[in-house]
Motif scaffolding. Structure first.
Motif, PDB file in Angstrom:
ATOM      1  N   ILE B  77     -42.536 -27.035  -8.277  1.00  0.00           N
ATOM      2  CA  ILE B  77     -42.352 -28.511  -9.304  1.00  0.00           C
ATOM      3  C   ILE B  77     -41.121 -28.222  -9.899  1.00  0.00           C
ATOM      4  O   ILE B  77     -40.538 -29.338 -10.373  1.00  0.00           O
ATOM      5  CB  ILE B  77     -43.890 -28.413  -9.861  1.00  0.00           C
ATOM      6  N   TRP B  78     -40.551 -27.126 -10.299  1.00  0.00           N
ATOM      7  CA  TRP B  78     -39.188 -27.166 -10.657  1.00  0.00           C
ATOM      8  C   TRP B  78     -38.096 -27.457  -9.615  1.00  0.00           C
ATOM      9  O   TRP B  78     -37.125 -28.125  -9.943  1.00  0.00           O
ATOM     10  CB  TRP B  78     -38.813 -25.588 -11.227  1.00  0.00           C
ATOM     11  N   ARG B  79     -38.678 -27.478  -8.478  1.00  0.00           N
ATOM     12  CA  ARG B  79     -37.628 -28.140  -7.216  1.00  0.00           C
ATOM     13  C   ARG B  79     -37.435 -29.500  -7.396  1.00  0.00           C
ATOM     14  O   ARG B  79     -36.673 -30.305  -7.212  1.00  0.00           O
ATOM     15  CB  ARG B  79     -37.788 -27.315  -6.112  1.00  0.00           C
ATOM     16  N   GLU B  80     -38.920 -30.000  -7.506  1.00  0.00           N
ATOM     17  CA  GLU B  80     -38.967 -31.565  -7.487  1.00  0.00           C
ATOM     18  C   GLU B  80     -38.168 -32.235  -8.525  1.00  0.00           C
ATOM     19  O   GLU B  80     -37.773 -33.196  -8.436  1.00  0.00           O
ATOM     20  CB  GLU B  80     -40.575 -31.780  -7.715  1.00  0.00           C
ATOM     21  N   SER B  81     -38.357 -31.432  -9.767  1.00  0.00           N
ATOM     22  CA  SER B  81     -37.571 -32.146 -10.887  1.00  0.00           C
ATOM     23  C   SER B  81     -36.095 -32.093 -10.954  1.00  0.00           C
ATOM     24  O   SER B  81     -35.204 -32.399 -11.544  1.00  0.00           O
ATOM     25  CB  SER B  81     -38.054 -31.482 -12.108  1.00  0.00           C
ATOM     26  N   GLY B  82     -35.621 -30.999  -9.951  1.00  0.00           N
ATOM     27  CA  GLY B  82     -34.344 -30.691  -9.750  1.00  0.00           C
ATOM     28  C   GLY B  82     -33.913 -29.418 -10.549  1.00  0.00           C
ATOM     29  O   GLY B  82     -32.780 -29.138 -10.756  1.00  0.00           O
ATOM     30  N   ARG B  83     -34.731 -28.934 -11.599  1.00  0.00           N
ATOM     31  CA  ARG B  83     -34.213 -27.942 -12.702  1.00  0.00           C
ATOM     32  C   ARG B  83     -33.968 -26.722 -11.903  1.00  0.00           C
ATOM     33  O   ARG B  83     -33.411 -25.674 -12.808  1.00  0.00           O
ATOM     34  CB  ARG B  83     -35.093 -28.208 -13.841  1.00  0.00           C
ATOM     35  N   ARG B 100     -44.056 -15.772  -3.150  1.00  0.00           N
ATOM     36  CA  ARG B 100     -43.783 -17.153  -3.512  1.00  0.00           C
ATOM     37  C   ARG B 100     -43.237 -17.231  -4.782  1.00  0.00           C
ATOM     38  O   ARG B 100     -43.383 -16.173  -5.764  1.00  0.00           O
ATOM     39  CB  ARG B 100     -45.474 -17.749  -3.809  1.00  0.00           C
ATOM     40  N   GLU B 101     -42.297 -18.069  -5.118  1.00  0.00           N
ATOM     41  CA  GLU B 101     -41.409 -18.259  -6.528  1.00  0.00           C
ATOM     42  C   GLU B 101     -42.233 -18.950  -7.490  1.00  0.00           C
ATOM     43  O   GLU B 101     -42.680 -19.745  -7.443  1.00  0.00           O
ATOM     44  CB  GLU B 101     -40.058 -18.806  -6.021  1.00  0.00           C
ATOM     45  N   PHE B 102     -41.980 -18.282  -8.607  1.00  0.00           N
ATOM     46  CA  PHE B 102     -42.360 -18.680  -9.830  1.00  0.00           C
ATOM     47  C   PHE B 102     -41.545 -18.495 -11.050  1.00  0.00           C
ATOM     48  O   PHE B 102     -40.232 -17.868 -10.927  1.00  0.00           O
ATOM     49  CB  PHE B 102     -43.560 -18.043 -10.545  1.00  0.00           C
ATOM     50  N   VAL B 103     -41.317 -19.465 -11.938  1.00  0.00           N
ATOM     51  CA  VAL B 103     -40.556 -19.144 -13.191  1.00  0.00           C
ATOM     52  C   VAL B 103     -41.491 -19.097 -14.415  1.00  0.00           C
ATOM     53  O   VAL B 103     -42.372 -19.229 -14.416  1.00  0.00           O
ATOM     54  CB  VAL B 103     -39.682 -20.609 -13.416  1.00  0.00           C
ATOM     55  N   LEU B 104     -40.896 -18.388 -15.390  1.00  0.00           N
ATOM     56  CA  LEU B 104     -41.647 -18.113 -16.782  1.00  0.00           C
ATOM     57  C   LEU B 104     -41.156 -19.412 -17.612  1.00  0.00           C
ATOM     58  O   LEU B 104     -39.784 -19.746 -17.991  1.00  0.00           O
ATOM     59  CB  LEU B 104     -41.262 -16.923 -17.387  1.00  0.00           C
ATOM     60  N   GLY B 105     -41.916 -20.301 -17.924  1.00  0.00           N
ATOM     61  CA  GLY B 105     -41.682 -21.544 -18.361  1.00  0.00           C
ATOM     62  C   GLY B 105     -40.820 -21.317 -19.727  1.00  0.00           C
ATOM     63  O   GLY B 105     -41.317 -21.020 -20.766  1.00  0.00           O
ATOM     64  N   PRO B 106     -39.495 -21.872 -19.820  1.00  0.00           N
ATOM     65  CA  PRO B 106     -38.805 -22.243 -21.152  1.00  0.00           C
ATOM     66  C   PRO B 106     -39.150 -23.284 -21.883  1.00  0.00           C
ATOM     67  O   PRO B 106     -39.435 -23.362 -22.913  1.00  0.00           O
ATOM     68  CB  PRO B 106     -37.458 -22.196 -20.722  1.00  0.00           C
ATOM     69  N   THR B 107     -39.623 -24.317 -20.851  1.00  0.00           N
ATOM     70  CA  THR B 107     -40.271 -25.616 -21.391  1.00  0.00           C
ATOM     71  C   THR B 107     -41.343 -26.183 -20.176  1.00  0.00           C
ATOM     72  O   THR B 107     -41.392 -25.412 -19.094  1.00  0.00           O
ATOM     73  CB  THR B 107     -39.466 -26.814 -21.829  1.00  0.00           C
ATOM     74  N   HIS B 108     -42.213 -26.961 -20.547  1.00  0.00           N
ATOM     75  CA  HIS B 108     -43.183 -27.396 -19.420  1.00  0.00           C
ATOM     76  C   HIS B 108     -43.318 -28.695 -19.125  1.00  0.00           C
ATOM     77  O   HIS B 108     -44.337 -29.344 -18.777  1.00  0.00           O
ATOM     78  CB  HIS B 108     -44.729 -27.029 -19.985  1.00  0.00           C
ATOM     79  N   GLU B 109     -42.035 -29.557 -19.111  1.00  0.00           N
ATOM     80  CA  GLU B 109     -42.128 -30.683 -18.679  1.00  0.00           C
ATOM     81  C   GLU B 109     -42.565 -31.026 -17.150  1.00  0.00           C
ATOM     82  O   GLU B 109     -43.443 -31.879 -16.968  1.00  0.00           O
ATOM     83  CB  GLU B 109     -40.727 -31.467 -18.453  1.00  0.00           C
ATOM     84  N   GLU B 110     -42.444 -29.951 -16.355  1.00  0.00           N
ATOM     85  CA  GLU B 110     -42.839 -29.992 -14.876  1.00  0.00           C
ATOM     86  C   GLU B 110     -44.272 -30.030 -14.757  1.00  0.00           C
ATOM     87  O   GLU B 110     -45.365 -30.743 -14.133  1.00  0.00           O
ATOM     88  CB  GLU B 110     -42.250 -29.037 -14.142  1.00  0.00           C
ATOM     89  N   THR B 111     -44.730 -28.939 -15.479  1.00  0.00           N
ATOM     90  CA  THR B 111     -46.402 -28.686 -15.607  1.00  0.00           C
ATOM     91  C   THR B 111     -47.048 -29.752 -16.261  1.00  0.00           C
ATOM     92  O   THR B 111     -48.112 -30.054 -15.502  1.00  0.00           O
ATOM     93  CB  THR B 111     -46.450 -27.224 -16.267  1.00  0.00           C
TER      94      THR B 111
END
Lengths: 566, 566
Positions: B77-83, B100-111
């Protein structure tokens, strides 16, 4: 409810097997972000905050102190403890921009030991009990069952530091007491199951198991003495039945009767009177025949303990060892095959068992006379009906969800990480430690498992998202609408948490959602009732319906709800 | 205090530059686990919980709904937003056991966008504002300043979803109001600084800056009209002074006077009457001379806006361009060198500036007569004393810590992720979004920056770990000890949070620790006072000391403290 973000679903979600998973999704309380990762929506979050408050209350009452440790943990301290390599693939690992390695803490023994080791110097500073409530991570191979087995979950973990075993025992007992109280206050029926027995008697680890058909653990417990155990962990005390016959060894033709069921039927005898043989290859590659009571299963954990990493023989291996599938027994085993029998059979003198020859069984086989066991071992799972190992009364069986655990760690971490204190004589000793965990999000799921019916969830007051739902059957009129609004305000003034359904939906939809979301009390306001000055109160758990005067219903609910709060 | 885990330090920790970092460490409130990773010990955690409660209260009062989203976010979903690609090395990334790749959210706009996009379908469900309070992650290159710039920190982040710009503006204004109130209730003096101005007038992003010398941001603000801005972001309205002379161009020998300071001194004139020249190579590789008022600095952000990725010329580059260091000016520039002057100089008609010849300056240089600028641009940082761009009154200067921010996102995420709703005419439109963040742990640090002195922290009541410290000067006797114990109980019964120092330490140690930990009120109980029926109350913030009758002191404190709670 017109503003609340609780998108309910009419249909059961396909992926949800467990009631808690299905109902929390349907009631608009959780949503999946990715496999094993869930968002708690506002209703579930309210319940979680109540569970957390109960946990805090019980912890603080016992002198534990809340803090918050970071989720990211420097891998170096996990290397110190040895867990970095030992933990395996369930540990979430990551590196920062400088290629420094970290883990996402599944528990925090290393962090807390590293925290206190420079500052706890003397026995005078002990005991100390630090806890925090935090998201924890476990990279489950197959995350499933919703909140029950997720990859990110909320845990309360506490760590005690003690100078003596006696003090550790006190901290541990206090936490056991707290955990029993937490379960009770959350409305959970739970059993404290002994997971590990100490060398000096008494337990050193107890799991609190919420009873639920959906539980992953299979339990036995004694209604009489309170004993409870995981069926894999408990020592057995199987009641063994003797086989048929007069005690003499007799060979009987049993053509095609290669299963316990058929043999028992043939002899007209309960399965407990037969002996089950399992042929396996032990951890060293040697053939073994294990014999257990016919009505019990060999327990994998216990078998691994006895045989190492074993496997059951394939058809080829059976043939190679000279064994006949379905007719294996202790008498006349081929040379080189080791015989290990379950401890419970030691006193039995008349075995019905395979004759090591196709289509034949023996009756009346007697150890010491007809064969010699190479070893006796505890091999089988305890079952409901077996005698309680503590008091001998028959055990009951149940399935359980592990919601919390208390554990005496001893000096495992303090020795590895050099966390010592000076005792009363000035001698440096490693700190004694205990760790104590409560699965907060798992407790939520367990509550739903225990409190639901076919229509939805039925929350206990103590952890309900709100305590009362006010269902206005008509809206936009000048009778029911204002009355519902007023009642919601009265309830709020009386410190009752009320949710007002003022949506423009049909009565049927409102009733269904009210039962699905499952607040403990529903106040149903219709035009006729309101005009007559009456509200209908429905008790969600029992379905009981009462008419209460409109001007008394807020007080009535305040009293009722107040008495049921934890 | 004998049981409290708050290991105070006598010495200042070497690594701590900021007061908040130093004092939170010394007062036993935080400890470092690894670079940029801190444990909040019990006292700090109590303050953080109070800050969280204030934030919850302000959010809930404005209809925002609390939830909890997972920390781990699927990279997809971070790829979807481009971030995922745009965010850079500050994003913490990890892979699970299945790669499978993940990020530790710095903010949660995508989520949050992913969460609501399947369930927000109609304008009737809007507006919606969801928030959560959670550990956030940012892989800082150089984590430092304690809680001020850490890698794991506590944030409240809220996201509003709106159908119209008008509704978004309402949500945004509500959050601005909430944030001002949160700062005030936490005892923070803070300025709402316009970070970004909307195209249709009005702001679309505001940062709340807690004023503190240690702040990373340099601010200007107007006491008169309330204008406040980051000095880098504000449009300038510099008051320019004309140079000396009669308005005619005059060349003056200024041997060795290659700095603004020396030139101003030589002419006996303020620096504002001189013109500063900066020679640089712009983003396209071309030479540029930029001229700004002599008393102002060229602002890097504004310069980059005007010149692209530029650099100041080296000595070699100056020589190559035919420019004389210290004597550069707008008149008679070598061919091919572009001249860009600060907007504020446009109306000035008598410049004192370098003559593009070693050891010479001009006075009385006039644009349009003596030289032509190729462009005029806003190039300098606003300074205290400059006129307010809104009302013209002189600006004040300050440094600030960004503690929170409100931001109108518009359709950035909803368009990228396909989150639409049906408007009143049934047309599908992307959701309008706003995001609103409060740095919870940063707020704690900012409170300490604003509320401390050389002896320690001085908490405002609203976020103090406890409200009162009862200091028993002697222990183990039958006078002070029991009296202190009784007072602590009386305070507790009056709902005042009291911490009892009943340790066997010297009075000096207790006084020092009390001032260091900094609870708002200290009640000091000594043998003489207690015998005479008197307690000494010390107000930590002012140092004021009062004698209060022992049997009234609990009520006295309850009233005093009660009136100061947020």
């Amino acid at each position: 409810m017109s503003r609340l973000y609780a998108p309910t679903l009419k249909e059961d979600p396909a992926e949800a097997e467990l009631a808690s998973h299905r109902l929390l999704l349907r009631a608009g309380m959780i949503r999946k972000q990715a496999a094993g990762l869930y968002t708690y929506l506002p209703l579930a979050w309210r319940s979680l905050m109540k569970i957390e408050a109960i946990v805090r209350d019980e912890m603080d009452a016992r002198g534990a102190q809340e803090c918050l440790m970071p989720i990211m943990v420097d891998a170096d301290i996990w290397r110190e403890s040895g867990r970095y390599d030992a933990y395996g693939p369930e540990l979430m690992r990551l590196s920062d921009r400088h290629e420094r390695e970290f883990v996402l803490g599944p528990t925090h023994e290393e962090t807390v030991t590293d925290l206190v080791k420079h500052e706890l110097r003397s026995y005078k500073q002990l005991p100390l009990n630090l806890y925090h409530i935090q998201d924890k991570f476990r990279d489950e191979m197959r995350p499933r069952f919703g909140l029950m087995r997720s990859r990110e979950f909320i845990m309360k973990d506490a760590y005690s530091f003690n100078a003596t075993q006696e003090s550790l025992q006190e901290s541990y007992d206090g936490m056991k007491e707290a955990y029993a109280s937490i379960c009770a206050r959350c409305g959970l029926k739970a059993l404290p199951v002994v997971a590990d027995s100490g060398q000096i008697g008494g337990d050193t680890s107890v799991e609190f198991m919420a009873l639920a058909d959906a539980g992953e653990a299979s339990l036995v417990y004694c209604d009489d003495c309170g004993f409870a155990a995981d069926d894999e962990a408990a020592a057995t005390r199987v009641a063994v039945t003797e086989g048929p016959g007069d005690g003499a060894l007799a060979k009987v033709r049993t053509p095609g009767l290669g299963t316990i069921e058929k043999v028992a039927e043939f002899f007209g005898f309960p399965e407990s009177g037969t002996r089950k043989a399992l042929a396996l290859v032990d951890g060293e590659g040697s053939p073994v025949v294990a014999i257990v009571p016919g009505d019990h299963e060999m327990n994998e954990v216990k078998a691994e303990h006895a045989f190492g990493v074993y496997h059951l023989m394939s058809e080829e291996e059976l043939e190679g060892a000279g064994l006949h599938k379905g007719f294996i027994g202790p008498v006349g085993l081929p040379a080189g095959v080791r015989l290990v029998c379950d401890e419970s059979l030691r006193a039995s003198t008349s075995w019905t068992c395979g004759a090591n020859e196709a289509d034949y069984h023996y009756t009346g086989a007697r150890p010491g006379r007809d064969f010699e066991a190479d070893a006796w071992a505890d091999l089988v799972s305890v079952r409901a009906g077996d005698p309680c190992p503590r008091c001998g009364k028959p055990l009951s069986g149940a399935r359980g969800i592990e919601v919390s655990q208390v554990f005496q760690l001893g000096t495992k971490y303090s020795e590895a990480m050099g966390a010592t204190f000076a005792d009363e004589s000035g001698v440096e000793r490693p700190l004694l430690m205990g760790c104590y965990g409560v699965g907060i999000s798992r407790t939520l799921a367990a509550v739903v498992e225990q409190h639901h019916d076919e229509r939805g969830i039925s929350w206990p007051v103590s952890v309900a998202p709100y305590e009362v739902e006010v269902v206005a059957l008509t809206v936009g009129d000048d009778v029911v609408g204002p009355c519902a609004q007023r009642l919601a305000e009265e309830l709020s003034a009386a410190n009752v948490e009320a949710l007002l359904d003022e949506r423009g939906e049909r009565a049927g939809v409102k009733f269904a959602d009210a039962d699905l979301i499952g607040l403990p009390y529903q106040v149903i306001l219709g035009k006729r009732g309101v005009t007559a000055g009456t509200a209908e109160v429905k008790v969600r758990a029992t379905g009981e319906r009462l008419d209460v005067a409109l001007d008394e219903v807020a007080d009535w609910l305040a009293e009722r709800v107040g008495s049921e709060r934890a």
